[in-house]
Design a protein around this motif. Structure first.
Motif: not given
Length: 456
Positions: A193-216
């Motif tokens: 899964s995303l463990i391979v990019y667990q320290t990549d801020p661009v990927i992690c923060l972009t995915l986080s923003a998408l998840v949070i927006l979808g979950g509101l």
């Protein structure tokens, strides 16, 4: 103004039950169609059918935007199979009526009153301007997914050729916004899964923003864009925003405290990387399902917190599942007021109706009882401990998709039970009970004499 006659009330109740059944049965139909497509040899990377159980499990997980899988998505499924999965994620995330209404809008056909009722029920809206609301929903959802896909594509383009980078950007943007948790990174390391990019801020923060927006939730989106000042927000929007913020910040702090020295999760990272990974874990538990760390290697306390947060989930009328944030707040307010000897539940100078409180209690009790009963079944039929079994059932019924390693070891009985849990979690326990299990109101026409019981 005269009150509705009994016949009118019965007609409205039958209509509501019918709509709930339409929603539940249509989701079931989408799952079965997806399972048939995934069972075809062309859907598998090796050209051989994945089998009915794997196909049904994956189709249910994709349509119910869960993310639990029996086989790595990249390794098992061909490009055709991955497209089928992505389409089911989009339909399941935005709601099957969103896809139907998109077709209606394209053909410029008039939408009937019955179709508008189903659309309103499926997105948690009301009948006021539901068609316009649905159009705005689709436009905004596709816009957010497009922006996310562009950012992710640009990031992946630094490592991979454009066709692969574009595929990764689109797939993960849709999966994140729909809170599905599916990934196609198995070509790097199957199942990571995303463990391979667990320290990549661009990927992690972009995915986080998408998840949070979808979950509101789409109703919250409308109000935030219409009313910029928090004082003008409705009680519901205020509760969603406050609860979401508290869970994200509180979850990050808890995982930092519990996993900071765990060498299997955060222990080997630098300070900022630990905070990023803890935030990603706090975010993904809100039904997203992307694994930023190995869930099976969390500390026992970390697993307990994860189960609790998976149970809460996102917000109503969103792509997320779970108990829902406002439902959780209503439960807390009910407990707080009952401990203080108060009979009513209120917040922000508004009283919450008894029906809302009873619905919250009903959903909570159903989720908890099913989760524990399901964990017991897994323990009895599969070589999995109770903690990991409970992690699996809560993840399924909350449509989260995270696993502590139990999914590949499930027995055939446990697999079908998880399929049912994912379906229940997405369609909604109250929708199913209201649409299929609700009895005629004849039992409410009379009342038995009261009795005294010893409670507590």
């Amino acid at each position: 103004m005269s009150s509705p006659t009994p016949s009118v009330k019965r007609r409205k109740k039958r209509q509501a039950i019918s709509i709930s059944r339409v929603i539940a049965l249509t989701f079931l139909g989408i799952i079965l169609c997806g399972a048939i497509l995934l069972a075809l040899p062309v859907s598998s990377r090796n050209g051989q059918s994945a089998g009915p159980v794997t196909a049904l499990f994956t189709a249910t997980s994709a349509t119910c935007v869960t993310g639990l899988v029996l086989a790595d998505t990249w390794s098992q499924w061909s490009n055709f199979g991955q497209v089928v999965i992505l389409m089911m994620i989009e339909i399941g995330g935005l709601g099957f009526m969103s896809a139907a209404s998109l077709a209606w809008f394209s053909l410029r056909r008039k939408i009937s009153i019955q179709q508008q009722l189903v659309m309103a029920e499926s997105i948690g809206s009301n009948m006021n301007d539901v068609v316009e609301h649905q159009k705005r929903l689709l436009i905004r959802a596709f816009t957010v997914e497009g922006v996310g896909a562009a950012i992710l594509t640009a990031r992946f383009l630094t490592e991979y050729p454009f066709p692969l980078a574009l595929k990764l950007g689109i797939f993960h943007s849709v999966s994140a916004f729909c809170n599905a948790g599916f990934d196609v990174l198995g070509f790097i390391r199957p199942g990571a899964s995303l463990i391979v990019y667990q320290t990549d801020p661009v990927i992690c923060l972009t995915l986080s923003a998408l998840v949070i927006l979808g979950g509101l939730g789409f109703l919250v989106w409308d109000e935030l864009l219409r009313e910029r000042h928090p004082k003008k927000w409705s009680v519901y929007t205020k509760l969603v925003m406050i609860t979401t913020g508290v869970l994200l910040v509180g979850g990050t702090l808890l995982f930092c405290a519990l996993e900071w020295r765990n060498p299997s999760t955060l222990g080997t990272m630098r300070g900022p990387q630990k905070v990023l990974a803890a935030f990603f874990q706090s975010m993904t538990l809100r039904t997203a399902g992307f694994a930023g760390v190995d869930q099976g290697l969390l500390t026992p306390a970390g697993k307990a917190v994860s189960i609790f947060m998976m149970l809460i989930g996102g917000s109503s009328g969103s792509t997320a599942g779970g108990l829902k944030t406002v439902t959780f707040v209503v439960l807390l307010l009910f407990l707080w007021n009952r401990m203080r000897g108060r009979r009513t539940v209120s917040i922000f100078h508004r009283t919450i109706s008894d029906d809302h409180v009873l619905n919250a209690i009903t959903i909570f009790m159903l989720m908890v009882l099913l989760s524990f009963a399901g964990a017991t079944v897994i323990c009895a039929t599969s070589p999995v401990g109770f903690a990991d079994s409970l992690y699996e059932t809560v993840s399924a019924i909350g449509t989260v998709g995270l696993t502590a390693g139990a999914t590949p070891r499930l027995s055939i009985v446990s697999k079908f039970m998880i399929i049912l849990f994912m379906y229940f979690g997405r369609v909604g326990l109250l929708t199913i009970s209201f649409g299929f299990l609700k009895k005629k109101p004849s039992g409410e026409q009379y009342k038995f004499a009261n009795t005294d019981l010893l409670i507590g």
